[in-house]
Scaffold this active site. Structure first.
Site, PDB file in Angstrom:
ATOM      1  N   HIS A   1       0.931  -1.175   0.039  1.00 19.64           N
ATOM      2  CA  HIS A   1      -0.046  -0.083  -0.059  1.00 19.64           C
ATOM      3  C   HIS A   1       1.049   1.319  -0.007  1.00 19.64           C
ATOM      4  O   HIS A   1       0.670   2.055  -0.949  1.00 19.64           O
ATOM      5  CB  HIS A   1      -1.019   0.019   1.126  1.00 19.64           C
ATOM      6  CG  HIS A   1      -2.018   1.137   1.305  1.00 19.64           C
ATOM      7  ND1 HIS A   1      -3.129   1.162   0.468  1.00 19.64           N
ATOM      8  CD2 HIS A   1      -1.850   2.375   1.899  1.00 19.64           C
ATOM      9  CE1 HIS A   1      -3.661   2.294   0.617  1.00 19.64           C
ATOM     10  NE2 HIS A   1      -2.923   3.097   1.537  1.00 19.64           N
TER      11      HIS A   1
ATOM     12  N   HIS B   1     -10.141   3.187  -0.311  1.00 26.95           N
ATOM     13  CA  HIS B   1     -10.521   2.509   0.940  1.00 26.95           C
ATOM     14  C   HIS B   1     -11.334   1.289   1.109  1.00 26.95           C
ATOM     15  O   HIS B   1     -12.209   0.984   1.706  1.00 26.95           O
ATOM     16  CB  HIS B   1     -11.078   3.641   1.554  1.00 26.95           C
ATOM     17  CG  HIS B   1     -10.331   3.956   3.239  1.00 26.95           C
ATOM     18  ND1 HIS B   1     -10.772   4.214   4.437  1.00 26.95           N
ATOM     19  CD2 HIS B   1      -8.910   3.897   3.326  1.00 26.95           C
ATOM     20  CE1 HIS B   1     -10.225   4.222   5.271  1.00 26.95           C
ATOM     21  NE2 HIS B   1      -8.771   4.050   4.715  1.00 26.95           N
TER      22      HIS B   1
END
Lengths: 85, 754
Positions: B55, B104
């Site tokens: 990420h 998200h």
């Protein structure tokens, strides 16, 4: 008739914006000496029959799947005694 | 547990460390030991583990993302490019705009409300950190099948979370997408885009320079929320083992947002900027303090000393490792000259925002962190933040790709009678993906701040940024996972072309691109091939259209077990319009307007909404892309809007001409009489999803001028009908009452979730 109480609280590591807002307001209103506030929910469930293990198991299941969001909340199930009422 | 100091790490080199549980691979752990010349302390290990996660480090995607820089088109508008918190674009009149889309996804599956809410919070802080005032948000969303029970859990939570956080913050939500497909079951995509406005001189960067400058952490207190969110949650595949079995249980790393705190943070930060008190700034998002300190130091001169025990805590039992990894929301980190600290603190105090000096910029090139006087971190910050591992993951075109492409939807049975054709149209426009989305968008505040001039269901969201001149920006996001599955290179270009077209349809000139690339596991060569093709397609197309990618985000590991989601690049295009009064809406507002179809319609039904709705089919090749044509179409649409020739315009995409006409009629409240092209099968005429097309409605008085302009420029322009009555009349085929269409189109989501 029996009453079962389910207390739901945010898990300790989870941010509680409501509790914090209350905590900030307390000293402004003259209530000093309170270092932390956590705010939760209380459910009072009135049962038809007796409070036996089977009934409590059902309530725990309801709490787990519906009353509490167990990803961010913990819950406690307890039977309320006559004096407490 | 005793404190693991640097001294301790030197004295006890043989300690077994839980690197695997933190998401690090054995060779990555070895590399950390090589960099440091010793074993890392537990705090250093915590920092590397989160910062070297997929990420944060983009370790699998970096080699492919480089193309966005290498193939960057000449563009004078670009002020800040990839690598900062968000890209910045010049929109004229001294204004600059910054925008970015992020994912998200994983948190929103675990806890839909808070996951989606904190997604908004995170992207808003990214925009704020560039020096801009956030002015609008958008949400491209993907869910599993609409009728699946889990969608009923995830969608309402996500929508309420976006509404709850965004509405409290006072930011209008001006658009986005809602797509359903079984491939997103268990892997919903919750992307969030934010756009902010500033003057050129207000641009701020994330860097820490000038020895002696202070590091100030301000905003919410740090708690134990979201620890390791980026490393263990967003960077690996969920397996059946989680929470049980032999492996360690991955604690769901959920953060809870507080939009009122964020609102204070926004106003406080903007006041700090106005008084020029900030030398460098970074928001705290994924990887929290580990990320903010190492990125600020790495982008600056390199040296920073932090006293970690000064960080204000919500929970006093937190260990230094946990403080470094915590993803508590609503925090920012600023670099401030000593002379400005007193004023900085005053402003924070005024806004009721806690601010603490936690460290300073130092002469050297090491990031040093102390805990009650003992050193627990001593690292070169670049190795944490910018020089993480880079993988050339193997990729290979999957075996099934040929079979999939051979199974074309053009061969499927089509409606044979007028009655069947009508029923098909009603079924298509009522299908969850094409149905009216008001049930969702009505939960968002679209008009707060008073500058929204276009919002859903228009082709793009548009906000005014200067009240005097009417200068405005338009934004659209698009991404068709079905097309990308069939051909990721073309699919990515189609996503860009559609967003580009959507911006131009409203009269704005497309300027720049942001993308959120949602994929399965990069450890699967087939997924990696899809990713490589997508980035190549996107970079090539951006080059031709002259719209640079300014930033974005990659989300891997969107898969359950072996099954990955469709490759889903969500592409956001930003455009500028000199005066929002000139905008073009989609609705047919007046009877008598002439309806023109721009562009060419081919027999392209593979991957279409029709194939999905009528046959539950996915196969064949997606529509062809002609980027020069897209550019010409955009120029015509912008010129038409500028010169006041067009009353309405709507791009053709999912659902083809049928869907475009239905939306234009329902939004405008008028019917239409339409003649379908005689040389085309009616199914193709109505439902083909050929790219590079739009319908426009022009007043009779402008028809000739407009069609002449198209002729001169070489853009096919066909008169297909006229706005009239309260039915949609496809002459020679069937007529359907607008009320019947409306009931079908508007009833679906209400029925499913209402």
């Amino acid at each position: 008739m029996a009453r079962v109480v389910v207390d739901v609280m945010l898990k300790p590591e989870i941010l509680d914006p409501q509790g914090q807002a209350v905590q900030r307001a307390l000293p402004r209103l003259g209530f000093d000496g309170i270092t932390d506030v956590r705010q939760g929910k209380r459910f009072e469930l009135e049962l038809e029959g007796p409070v036996d293990e089977a009934a409590l198991a059902r309530i725990r299941e309801a709490a787990e799947s519906f009353l509490a969001n167990t990803v961010i909340e913990d819950f406690v199930v307890r039977v309320e005694t006559e004096e407490e009422k | 547990m005793s404190l693991d100091t640097v001294k301790n790490a030197l004295e006890h080199p043989g300690v077994e460390q839980p690197f695997a549980e933190l998401g690090l691979k054995p060779d990555e752990y070895t590399r950390i030991r090589e960099i440091l010349g010793r074993r890392p302390t537990s705090s250093e290990l915590a920092m590397y583990s989160v910062m070297w996660s997929e990420h944060c480090s983009y370790k699998s995607s970096k080699v492919h993302l480089r193309q966005f820089g290498d193939k960057m088109p000449e563009n004078d508008a670009m002020l800040v490019g990839i690598g900062e918190n968000a890209g910045v674009v010049d929109v004229g009149q001294g204004y600059a705009v910054t925008f970015k889309v992020e994912s998200h996804n994983h948190p929103s599956y675990v806890e839909p409300y808070q996951g989606a809410a904190t997604g908004i919070g995170g992207i808003v802080r990214d925009i704020l950190a560039m020096g801009a005032r956030p002015v609008a948000v958008m949400d491209p969303l993907r869910f599993g099948a609409a009728e699946h029970p889990d969608t009923r859990r995830v969608l309402p939570g996500v929508v309420a979370g976006i509404g709850g956080y965004g509405n409290c913050l006072g930011l209008p939500n001006i658009g986005g997408e809602i797509v359903f497909d079984p491939c997103y079951q268990g892997n919903p995509l919750v992307n969030a885009l934010c756009v902010g406005v500033m003057k050129h001189e207000d641009i701020h960067l994330a860097q820490a320079s000038g020895a002696g400058n202070l590091v100030i952490l301000y905003g919410a207190r740090t708690g134990g929320d979201g620890i390791g969110g980026v490393s263990v949650l967003a960077s690996e595949t969920f397996t059946e083992n989680d929470g049980g079995g032999s492996g360690p249980a991955k604690r769901p790393a959920v953060q809870v947002g507080d939009p009122f705190q964020e609102k204070l943070l926004i106003e406080c930060t903007l006041e700090l900027f106005r008084e020029h008190l900030v030398a460098g700034i970074q928001d705290l998002g994924g990887a929290g303090l580990s990320c903010a300190t190492s990125e600020l130091a790495s982008a600056g001169s390199g040296g920073m000393r932090v006293e970690l025990d000064t960080v204000p805590l919500r929970d006093h039992t937190l260990s230094p490792e946990e403080i470094l990894m915590s993803e508590s929301q609503e925090r920012m980190c600023a670099i401030v000259e000593p002379a400005h600290v007193a004023r900085f603190m005053e402003i924070c105090d005024k806004w009721d925002v806690i601010a603490t000096v936690v460290g300073e910029v130092t002469e050297g090139d090491r990031l040093e962190i102390f805990w009650h006087g003992e050193q627990i971190v001593d690292v070169p910050p670049r190795t944490v933040a910018h020089e993480g591992p880079v993988y050339e993951r193997p990729y290979a075109r999957p075996q099934w790709q040929d079979t999939l492409q051979a199974d074309a939807a053009e061969r499927l049975p089509r409606p044979g009678t007028a009655e069947e054709l009508k029923a098909t149209l009603l079924k298509v426009v009522a299908s969850p993906n094409l149905a009216d989305k008001s049930w969702v968008t009505a939960q968002y505040d679209k008009y707060v701040l008073g500058n929204t001039v276009l919002a859903q269901p228009e082709d793009s969201g548009m906000v005014r940024i200067d009240e005097e001149s009417g200068l405005g920006v338009a934004l659209a996001t698009d991404g068709n996972g079905r097309f990308c599955k069939l051909d990721p290179y073309t699919g990515a270009q189609l996503a860009l072309a559609e967003a580009y077209r959507n911006v131009a349809t409203t009269g704005a000139k497309p300027l720049a691109v942001t993308d959120c690339l949602n994929f399965g596991s990069p450890e699967d060569p087939a997924v990696m091939w899809q990713f490589a093709e997508t980035t190549r397609g996107l970079a090539d197309a951006c080059q031709i259209l002259g719209t640079p990618v300014t930033g974005g985000n990659v989300s891997f590991y969107n898969q359950t077990g072996e099954t990955a989601i469709h490759p889903t690049p969500v592409v956001g295009v930003l455009g500028v319009i000199d005066d929002v009064e000139r905008r073009t809406p989609i609705g047919f507002a007046e009877e008598g307007q002439i309806i023109l179809l721009l562009g060419d319609t081919h027999e392209e039904l593979s991957g279409s909404a029709w194939a999905q709705v009528a046959h539950d089919h996915l196969g064949g090749l997606p529509p062809k892309v002609d980027l020069e044509r897209e550019r010409l179409l955009a120029e015509i649409l912008i010129a038409g809007s500028r010169d006041g020739m067009i009353d309405a315009a709507h791009d053709l995409a999912d659902g083809g001409l049928a869907q475009a006409l239905v939306e234009a009629c329902l939004t405008g409240g008028n019917g239409a009489r339409v003649v379908l092209a005689e040389d085309l099968d009616p199914t193709v005429a109505l439902f083909s999803e050929s790219a590079g097309r739009a319908i426009v409605a022009v007043p009779r008085s402008e028809e000739l001028r407009f069609s002449d302009m198209c002729k001169v420029r070489g853009l096919p322009c066909a008169r297909i009908g006229v706005v009239d009555g309260d039915t949609l009349d496809f002459q020679g085929h069937f007529t359907v009452a607008l009320d019947e269409v409306r009931a079908a189109h508007e009833g679906t989501l209400k029925g499913l979730f209402g």
